[in-house]
Design an enzyme around this catalytic site. Structure first.
Site, PDB file in Angstrom:
ATOM      1  N   ASP A   1      -1.008  -2.612  14.492  1.00  0.00           N
ATOM      2  CA  ASP A   1      -1.893  -1.755  13.685  1.00  0.00           C
ATOM      3  C   ASP A   1      -3.106  -1.272  14.491  1.00  0.00           C
ATOM      4  O   ASP A   1      -3.906  -2.076  14.950  1.00  0.00           O
ATOM      5  CB  ASP A   1      -2.342  -2.604  12.481  1.00  0.00           C
ATOM      6  CG  ASP A   1      -3.379  -1.944  11.583  1.00  0.00           C
ATOM      7  OD1 ASP A   1      -3.712  -0.759  11.804  1.00  0.00           O
ATOM      8  OD2 ASP A   1      -3.842  -2.624  10.646  1.00  0.00           O
TER       9      ASP A   1
ATOM     10  N   ASP B   1       0.742   3.940   1.690  1.00  0.00           N
ATOM     11  CA  ASP B   1       1.190   4.493   2.977  1.00  0.00           C
ATOM     12  C   ASP B   1       2.352   3.679   3.557  1.00  0.00           C
ATOM     13  O   ASP B   1       2.842   3.970   4.643  1.00  0.00           O
ATOM     14  CB  ASP B   1       0.026   4.633   3.979  1.00  0.00           C
ATOM     15  CG  ASP B   1      -0.673   3.324   4.291  1.00  0.00           C
ATOM     16  OD1 ASP B   1      -0.819   2.488   3.380  1.00  0.00           O
ATOM     17  OD2 ASP B   1      -1.081   3.131   5.455  1.00  0.00           O
ATOM     18  N   HIS B   2       2.813   2.659   2.785  1.00  0.00           N
ATOM     19  CA  HIS B   2       3.964   1.854   3.213  1.00  0.00           C
ATOM     20  C   HIS B   2       5.095   1.820   2.182  1.00  0.00           C
ATOM     21  O   HIS B   2       6.246   1.586   2.540  1.00  0.00           O
ATOM     22  CB  HIS B   2       3.513   0.428   3.557  1.00  0.00           C
ATOM     23  CG  HIS B   2       2.512   0.415   4.674  1.00  0.00           C
ATOM     24  ND1 HIS B   2       2.845   0.119   5.968  1.00  0.00           N
ATOM     25  CD2 HIS B   2       1.192   0.748   4.694  1.00  0.00           C
ATOM     26  CE1 HIS B   2       1.764   0.250   6.740  1.00  0.00           C
ATOM     27  NE2 HIS B   2       0.753   0.631   5.986  1.00  0.00           N
TER      28      HIS B   2
ATOM     29  N   HIS C   1      -4.849  -8.950   4.788  1.00  0.00           N
ATOM     30  CA  HIS C   1      -5.069  -7.510   4.681  1.00  0.00           C
ATOM     31  C   HIS C   1      -5.760  -7.260   3.346  1.00  0.00           C
ATOM     32  O   HIS C   1      -6.033  -8.216   2.608  1.00  0.00           O
ATOM     33  CB  HIS C   1      -3.708  -6.800   4.796  1.00  0.00           C
ATOM     34  CG  HIS C   1      -3.772  -5.305   4.806  1.00  0.00           C
ATOM     35  ND1 HIS C   1      -4.708  -4.603   5.527  1.00  0.00           N
ATOM     36  CD2 HIS C   1      -2.992  -4.360   4.189  1.00  0.00           C
ATOM     37  CE1 HIS C   1      -4.505  -3.307   5.333  1.00  0.00           C
ATOM     38  NE2 HIS C   1      -3.478  -3.132   4.528  1.00  0.00           N
TER      39      HIS C   1
ATOM     40  N   HIS D   1       0.831  -1.210   0.000  1.00  0.00           N
ATOM     41  CA  HIS D   1       0.000   0.000   0.000  1.00  0.00           C
ATOM     42  C   HIS D   1       0.866   1.261   0.000  1.00  0.00           C
ATOM     43  O   HIS D   1       1.967   1.266   0.544  1.00  0.00           O
ATOM     44  CB  HIS D   1      -0.922   0.017   1.228  1.00  0.00           C
ATOM     45  CG  HIS D   1      -2.177  -0.781   1.030  1.00  0.00           C
ATOM     46  ND1 HIS D   1      -2.850  -1.368   2.063  1.00  0.00           N
ATOM     47  CD2 HIS D   1      -2.877  -1.073  -0.096  1.00  0.00           C
ATOM     48  CE1 HIS D   1      -3.918  -1.999   1.589  1.00  0.00           C
ATOM     49  NE2 HIS D   1      -3.954  -1.840   0.278  1.00  0.00           N
TER      50      HIS D   1
ATOM     51  N   ASP E   1      -0.011  -3.936   8.473  1.00  0.00           N
ATOM     52  CA  ASP E   1      -1.468  -3.761   8.506  1.00  0.00           C
ATOM     53  C   ASP E   1      -2.077  -5.154   8.452  1.00  0.00           C
ATOM     54  O   ASP E   1      -1.697  -5.959   7.614  1.00  0.00           O
ATOM     55  CB  ASP E   1      -1.951  -2.965   7.289  1.00  0.00           C
ATOM     56  CG  ASP E   1      -1.459  -1.527   7.303  1.00  0.00           C
ATOM     57  OD1 ASP E   1      -0.682  -1.177   8.210  1.00  0.00           O
ATOM     58  OD2 ASP E   1      -1.848  -0.767   6.398  1.00  0.00           O
TER      59      ASP E   1
ATOM     60  N   THR F   1     -15.532  -4.204   3.134  1.00  0.00           N
ATOM     61  CA  THR F   1     -15.029  -4.430   4.489  1.00  0.00           C
ATOM     62  C   THR F   1     -13.637  -3.849   4.597  1.00  0.00           C
ATOM     63  O   THR F   1     -12.953  -3.637   3.596  1.00  0.00           O
ATOM     64  CB  THR F   1     -14.998  -5.930   4.847  1.00  0.00           C
ATOM     65  OG1 THR F   1     -14.585  -6.053   6.212  1.00  0.00           O
ATOM     66  CG2 THR F   1     -14.027  -6.706   3.967  1.00  0.00           C
TER      67      THR F   1
ATOM     68  N   GLY G   1      -9.620  -3.641   5.786  1.00  0.00           N
ATOM     69  CA  GLY G   1      -8.479  -4.553   5.821  1.00  0.00           C
ATOM     70  C   GLY G   1      -7.797  -4.557   7.178  1.00  0.00           C
ATOM     71  O   GLY G   1      -6.742  -5.164   7.339  1.00  0.00           O
ATOM     72  N   HIS G   2      -8.388  -3.848   8.138  1.00  0.00           N
ATOM     73  CA  HIS G   2      -7.716  -3.686   9.437  1.00  0.00           C
ATOM     74  C   HIS G   2      -8.492  -4.374  10.560  1.00  0.00           C
ATOM     75  O   HIS G   2      -9.723  -4.396  10.560  1.00  0.00           O
ATOM     76  CB  HIS G   2      -7.565  -2.200   9.762  1.00  0.00           C
ATOM     77  CG  HIS G   2      -6.733  -1.461   8.763  1.00  0.00           C
ATOM     78  ND1 HIS G   2      -5.365  -1.402   8.835  1.00  0.00           N
ATOM     79  CD2 HIS G   2      -7.084  -0.782   7.647  1.00  0.00           C
ATOM     80  CE1 HIS G   2      -4.900  -0.700   7.815  1.00  0.00           C
ATOM     81  NE2 HIS G   2      -5.926  -0.310   7.075  1.00  0.00           N
TER      82      HIS G   2
HETATM   83 ZN   LIG Z   1      -1.324   1.191   6.159  1.00  0.00          ZN
HETATM   84 ZN   LIG Z   2      -2.335  -1.399   4.172  1.00  0.00          ZN
END
Ligand SMILES: [Zn+2]
Ligand SMILES: [Zn+2]
Length: 564
Positions: free
Chosen positions: A205, A88-89, A152, A86, A174, A376, A378-379
């Protein structure tokens, strides 16, 4: 020793001890720009290198962490370990590589492809990428690094286990616990094995720490989508996050079940689908995907349109379909639009706008709700977070990946599962958690902050951002008129700062350029001479209306006349 941070901690530029130190350069008290560091003696590990998307734009496209500490300690860096693909990673990797020499990037599966894809858009960046697998182990002087598979909203997500002389440091990445996963189970046995050997600290997370119970399984969403597709008679336009490959697969399966062909709209969606088909992350019978040219010949009940724009982004395919400006498709009564997504905070207004337009155009709209189950997260929610804590039994706990309230809630959950309240560490970015042989403390910080990047991939100064906030919320649009004796020599050229990605909006850019050309030529053929003020007074309001009609935004327009 430099200055002090928010919590009045002294800022350290370089450590010279063999204590184990953990800190975040991004990801705490925010969702985005995740970057965590584990350091001991002369070795330093980086986990993830993410970006954050600014809520307000102000002419910036991304926010990345301040890499100063890594630049000052570049000799210690062993490698960058990526938990999953993702943005953000992984989104910060190109910017990190420009500033800091990273000997190796360790990534797994689809993340490897996504990183390579991303780097191919930048010149001169070709790092050494090592693909790791569930059973890979990498040994260093102070650390032994292994991985545990998780579930995830993107395939090939992993947690990272760092074995140290004081026990394991576990970073969950995550995750959620999905007991009916689409691609393999979480490696639960490894989690209990770490607990048996001793977990010094768990970093977990916190995104959904405030959500009760369990996150719905991805499989359940697939079943709902299939049930919904079964009942729809006309065309289906379904929108989701492009990176949610499992979701796309389930949408494809639901379509195949109803004898529908799938057509993909939107650049980022097309990119992910092509990539996923190539590497078998998405499978479909031959002929399932069709092109924009083929679909007008099919009856409505044979068509699924898979589209970007689930967040109501003004220039994404779905928004353009909604306002009638999409070249290849117009809404017809009987169309059903399914949002297989949930609003990212801040986007609800955009989404509502899109939904209203779709209804007005005569379409039916289905959004995610407890009744429809079209999306839904992923966390992990509360119960899953408690399970993670119970399986790994950490001595110390550091909630990560979340805003302060989420971290705080996650800390309460940890205490409820038996972690000593003294051993809970809710930190700020930059604040250093130190494990010395006989004590644990947070007396120091390293430099951490936010760096703004604009669409030209240049760093933007903080003061400029402030100026932009005052100046305009909608970015800037420059239009260059190249003239010879004030006769237009070619189509005016649009340059954008923070208004649009020119690359992603070719059609809009061309429209603006043509409009600018028309206005210039009308003006010049009437007046036969050029007066800048006169021309600008004519150009600016007309063009502003034109752009607002198409995007509902009002960028600052700056005309530039280059006369030779
Ligand atoms: Zn993330
Ligand atoms: Zn993620």
């Amino acid at each position: 020793m430099g200055t002090i941070n928010n919590k009045q901690l002294p800022i350290i530029e370089r450590f010279n001890d063999n204590n184990i130190k953990i800190f975040a350069l991004g990801g705490l008290d925010e969702i985005g720009k995740n970057m965590y560091v584990v350091e001991c003696d002369q070795e330093l590990i980086i986990i993830d290198a993410g970006i954050m998307f600014p809520g307000d734009n102000y002419g910036i496209d991304y926010i990345i962490p301040d890499y100063t500490y890594l630049m000052d300690n570049v000799d210690k860096i062993i490698g960058l370990f990526i938990t999953h693909g993702h943005e953000d990673h992984i989104g910060g990797i190109p910017y990190l590589l420009r500033k800091v020499s990273i000997p190796k990037i360790y990534a797994s599966g689809i993340a490897v492809g996504l990183i390579k894809n991303k780097l191919s858009e930048f010149s001169n960046l070709s790092p050494n990428i090592i693909e790791y697998h569930n059973d890979s182990v990498f040994k260093f002087q102070n650390f032994e690094i292994s991985f545990f598979k998780t579930n995830h909203s993107i395939p090939d997500s992993s947690g990272i286990a760092i074995k140290t002389n004081q026990g394991y440091i576990l970073h969950t990445g995550d995750f959620k616990f999905d007991f009916t996963p689409l691609s393999g189970h979480t490696e639960y046995a490894k989690l209990t094995k770490y607990a048996t050997e001793g977990v010094l600290c768990l970093l977990s997370d916190s995104t959904n720490a405030q959500v009760k119970k369990f996150t719905t399984s991805e499989k359940k969403i697939g079943d709902s989508i299939k049930a919904i597709f079964k009942q729809i008679k006309g065309r289906i336009i379904i929108s989701t996050f492009a990176s949610n490959v499992h979701r796309v697969q389930q949408i494809v399966e639901a379509s195949v079940e109803q004898n529908r062909k799938v057509i993909v709209f939107g650049r980022s969606m097309a990119k992910v689908v092509n990539f996923s088909l190539k590497y078998n992350y998405i499978t479909a019978p031959p002929g399932t995907f069709i092109t924009a040219k083929e679909f007008p010949h099919l009856p409505p009940e044979k068509i699924t349109i898979l589209s970007t724009g689930s967040q109501g982004e003004p220039l994404a395919a779905l928004s353009r379909i909604a306002d009638g400006s999409h070249k290849q498709i117009k809404i017809i009564p009987g169309d059903t639009i399914v949002f297989s997504s949930s609003p990212i905070p801040g986007n609800q207004e955009y989404i509502n706008r899109t939904i209203n337009k779709l209804f007005k155009a005569g379409a039916n709209v289905i959004v995610n709700s407890p009744l429809t189950d079209t999306h839904t997260s992923g966390h992990a929610s509360e119960t899953e977070l408690k399970i993670m804590l119970s399986l790994t039994k950490p001595k110390h706990f550091m909630p990560i990946h979340g805003e302060y309230a989420m971290l705080k809630r996650h800390a309460q959950l940890a205490i409820a599962t038996g972690v000593d309240p003294q051993n809970i560490h809710i930190l700020d970015n930059g604040e250093v958690l130190t494990f010395a042989p006989n004590k644990v403390f947070t007396h120091y910080a390293v430099k951490a902050g936010a760096i703004y990047v604009d669409s030209n991939n240049e760093d933007v100064d903080n003061s400029i951002i402030r100026e932009r906030k005052l100046m305009s919320d909608d970015g800037m649009l420059g239009i260059v008129f190249s003239t010879l004796n004030y006769k237009l020599m070619r189509l005016p050229n649009v340059v954008s700062r923070g208004f649009i990605y020119v690359r992603d909006s070719e059609a809009l850019v061309t429209d603006i350029e043509n409009k600018a050309k028309e206005l210039y030529e009308n003006y010049y053929s009437e007046t036969k001479k050029f007066n800048p003020n006169q021309f600008y007074n004519l150009l600016l309001p007309t063009l502003a209306d034109f752009i607002y009609e198409k995007t509902e935004r009002k960028p600052m327009i700056v005309p530039i006349i280059m006369n030779v």
